[in-house]
Scaffold this motif. Sequence first.
Motif, PDB file in Angstrom:
ATOM      1  N   ALA A   1      -3.162  -0.462  -4.162  1.00 32.81           N
ATOM      2  CA  ALA A   1      -3.310  -1.543  -3.431  1.00 32.81           C
ATOM      3  C   ALA A   1      -3.298  -2.909  -4.428  1.00 32.81           C
ATOM      4  O   ALA A   1      -3.804  -2.646  -5.517  1.00 32.81           O
TER       5      ALA A   1
ATOM      6  N   VAL B   1      -6.133  -0.084  -7.993  1.00 38.86           N
ATOM      7  CA  VAL B   1      -6.125  -1.483  -7.433  1.00 38.86           C
ATOM      8  C   VAL B   1      -5.970  -2.422  -8.411  1.00 38.86           C
ATOM      9  O   VAL B   1      -6.709  -2.459  -9.400  1.00 38.86           O
TER      10      VAL B   1
ATOM     11  N   ASP C   1      -7.231  -4.306   0.965  1.00 36.96           N
ATOM     12  CA  ASP C   1      -6.437  -3.172   1.335  1.00 36.96           C
ATOM     13  C   ASP C   1      -7.171  -2.023   0.603  1.00 36.96           C
ATOM     14  O   ASP C   1      -7.115  -0.878   0.890  1.00 36.96           O
ATOM     15  N   ALA C   2      -7.787  -2.266  -0.619  1.00 36.92           N
ATOM     16  CA  ALA C   2      -8.303  -1.215  -1.159  1.00 36.92           C
ATOM     17  C   ALA C   2      -9.616  -0.490  -0.659  1.00 36.92           C
ATOM     18  O   ALA C   2      -9.659   0.765  -0.487  1.00 36.92           O
TER      19      ALA C   2
ATOM     20  N   MET D   1       0.912  -1.331   0.063  1.00 31.45           N
ATOM     21  CA  MET D   1       0.238  -0.047  -0.104  1.00 31.45           C
ATOM     22  C   MET D   1       0.846   1.126  -0.024  1.00 31.45           C
ATOM     23  O   MET D   1       1.617   1.322   0.823  1.00 31.45           O
TER      24      MET D   1
ATOM     25  N   LEU E   1      -8.092   1.404   2.349  1.00 27.30           N
ATOM     26  CA  LEU E   1      -7.433   2.750   1.654  1.00 27.30           C
ATOM     27  C   LEU E   1      -8.511   3.774   1.385  1.00 27.30           C
ATOM     28  O   LEU E   1      -8.580   5.066   1.574  1.00 27.30           O
TER      29      LEU E   1
END
Length: 213
Positions: free
Chosen positions: A40, A16, A45-46, A1, A49
């Motif tokens: 990401a 992403v 994680d996307a 990230m 974030l």
Amino acid sequence: MNATTSAPNKGKVLVVDDDRLVLATVTHGLSQAGYEVIDADNGDDAILLARQHKPDLALLDIRMEGKTGFDVAAYLREYCQIPFMFLSAFSDEATINQVKALGAVTYLVKPLDIQQIVPAVEAAFAKRPAVQDAVAVIAAAGPLVAAPVEAANPLQDTVAMAVGIVMHRHSLGRIHALERLKAQAHQDGRSLESLCQRLLEAQEVLSGLGPLH
């Protein structure tokens, strides 16, 4: 990230993709174009974030392990109200139908290079706040033109894409880029839409970078 930016900051984009080469290439290209980029390589994680950084736009790969791009898009739409566009090698009817149902801004079909992706992002920013009114499919095999589907307006899409190219090429704001196109169209004695169509076709022919796979 990671978060990457290159002045001036035109806006914040979440990218992403589980292909690290594609992710690095798109992130670098958008950063060089003046965007703050958050990246990401997976859906979990996307989403994290997106909640933390509240990007203006998300560029999503579709097929990833774990949460897919469709899963991330649904979350962004329902809980964050963040517009999104897809970058994928798949353009079958079922995929296109799901893209349309989710309300994506644009669907970019791989292989594409950064010279095509940046104008598409510029166009998405230029069309706000109505970016979720239509979805366009852009294929590398043909001219860089937003193909109309259902509610899409092909003339508006063509002009928006051309504005994005001029914004990127000359580091102009949306209004100044549009005025520049209008002035050129008047000088050439042609319609704005005709000039924009010609510009998009020339951009595809002159694109010199290697494609993303």
